[in-house]
Design an enzyme around this catalytic site. Sequence first.
Site, mmCIF file in Angstrom:
data_model
loop_
_atom_site.group_PDB
_atom_site.id
_atom_site.type_symbol
_atom_site.label_atom_id
_atom_site.label_comp_id
_atom_site.label_asym_id
_atom_site.label_seq_id
_atom_site.Cartn_x
_atom_site.Cartn_y
_atom_site.Cartn_z
ATOM 1 N N HIS B 133 0.845 -0.995 -0.046
ATOM 2 C CA HIS B 133 -0.019 -0.102 0.134
ATOM 3 C C HIS B 133 1.017 1.267 0.012
ATOM 4 C CE1 HIS B 133 -2.904 2.779 1.920
ATOM 5 N NE2 HIS B 133 -3.764 2.070 1.508
ATOM 6 N N ASP B 210 2.958 -4.774 7.879
ATOM 7 C CA ASP B 210 1.778 -4.315 7.788
ATOM 8 C C ASP B 210 0.466 -5.357 7.940
ATOM 9 O OD1 ASP B 210 -0.571 -2.579 7.219
ATOM 10 O OD2 ASP B 210 0.217 -2.138 5.168
ATOM 11 N N GLN B 213 -4.962 -5.340 6.600
ATOM 12 C CA GLN B 213 -5.859 -6.254 6.263
ATOM 13 C C GLN B 213 -5.978 -7.668 6.963
ATOM 14 O OE1 GLN B 213 -8.051 -5.381 3.904
ATOM 15 N NE2 GLN B 213 -7.224 -3.469 3.549
ATOM 16 N N LYS B 236 -10.367 -0.970 10.323
ATOM 17 C CA LYS B 236 -10.580 -2.195 9.726
ATOM 18 C C LYS B 236 -11.009 -3.362 10.638
ATOM 19 C CE LYS B 236 -7.681 -0.909 5.921
ATOM 20 N NZ LYS B 236 -8.171 0.244 5.310
ATOM 21 N N CYS B 374 -4.870 2.808 -3.809
ATOM 22 C CA CYS B 374 -3.643 3.174 -3.060
ATOM 23 C C CYS B 374 -2.310 2.087 -3.120
ATOM 24 C CB CYS B 374 -3.619 3.259 -1.335
ATOM 25 S SG CYS B 374 -4.586 4.756 -1.247
#
Lengths: 148, 416
Positions: B133, B210, B213, B236, B374
């Site tokens: 991202h 990261d 998600q 999220k 993104c």
Amino acid sequence: MSDLRDLYQEVILDHNRSPRNFGPLEDADLHADGHNPLCGDKLRVAVKVDAGIVSDIRFEGSGCAISQASASLMTEGIKGKTLDDVRTLFDHFHRLVTDQTAPPDDSLGKLTVFAGVRDYPARVKCAILAWHTLLAAVDDNQDPVSTE
Amino acid sequence: MAHTDPTVTDRTFDIGRIRELFPILAQRVGDKPLAYLDNAATTQKPRPVLEALSRYYASENANIHRGVYALSQRATDAYEGARGKVARFLNAAEPAEIIFTRNATEGINLVAQTFGRQQVGDGDEVVISTMEHHSNIVPWQMLCEEKGARLRVVPITDSGELMLDELASLLGPRTKLLSIVHMSNSLGTINPVRRVVELAHAQGVPVLVDGSQAAYHMPVDVQALGCDFYVVTGHKLYGPTGIGALYGRRELLDAMPPYQGGGDMISSVTFERTTYNEVPHKFEAGTPHIAGAIGLGAAVDFIAGVGFDAITAHERPLLQYATAALETVPGLRLIGTASDKASILSFVLDGVHAHDIGTIVDTEGVAIRTGHHCTQPVMERFGVPATARASLAMYSTTMEIDQLVAALTKVREVFG
């Protein structure tokens, strides 16, 4: 929500399928690049000017149906117009796609098919990109245009 | 069209009851039921989270730390309690390893601006991957530009999988950090993070993951993964916006300089010299998003209550159902077909720009995202200007997938 056919009118779909005045323009006097980073639309507008009148105009690029058709219909609409006419038409077109209360505007001719865009605020940038790019070309502004 | 798929029904998981906990899902868009399939952008919020936010403001609001009165102590306990909940959710060794941030982006920037500025110098390298991202690209570009360092990028395959051999060959004595996504937001690929960490640590390279998600689709155990940093974002995780968390290994956090200066991050201040507070407070200058942290605590408790076994048992067959359903749409091509993937269906449709797809399916009540998500380098890798992306969450249903597929038929009707 308004009917989808108000946005995707047959004229718009037709110009998306077969864009007019598409491709490079040799010996252009003015040109500019436009970019809509949100959806990845990219355009180049090139103009030939003869005694203050747009004698030829072409565009290249890729994008959604609204942005492609807008560029295509714009090139048809401004051929033969003066640079001042171009600026006036820009203002009229801008009002057409953004102002819910705008009265019918005869000066826009075929371009009025984009009136449906005003009901889809997220799509205004798609319709107006070609016009911002054209304005930058006419004003000889070489900074790439971005709708963001 | 079939609206129920027996494989998606699980005795331990009552989808009707789950959906009732998310009040927003019951609404209509025009005369159509809302099919919310933009969960990779943000998830909806269940009642326990809404109630925690409301309860905090209605009965616990006070500024935290250093208040001697009872209300401030309660607010402090709730805020620090939330830190403990997030620590348990990620299986951090201790709550002090959890730093509250605004979002995952801020977590990455925090590491870039503290650890990064301290450790990365002229001629050094930072390694990321093609599927990052923008939030895991730009902070490192900025750091590399400032330090005269070089950003190296691990390529991905045509199915959207990380090329591990290439990754291994990019790691070397100059590599100061590897920063990699756990699960791609535009492809759905789940990266083999444990293996990646092994490869990096074998070269002495610390790893930031990261987890924006991944963290709402699968259990995350930072100690089992072995990573040095892990970032998540609250919105999220079925939690509020404006709150996220950074996990960092204690010994790294202790050695890092502070991020922002201000109140709460100090031990003592004179005009001659300031000493900094202990972790995690060293990294939390100013009044934090107290309500957000408490809401995030409620969100991770909610997820743990439902349980990842149940969530996976629901989402995995649903992804298979959705993949099969989309493959029946003429001219549709899925982007991102990794063998290990979750809950994301990115696609392009012959002759129709993604933005037009988004507008048309919206008129059928279907909310999907269209654009580059993104991840512009991913779009470039696959040679597309944009994709349409449907993304699932624990409350997604086969009916919503059917509604999407029917809406795509409408796209074909408009475009011919």
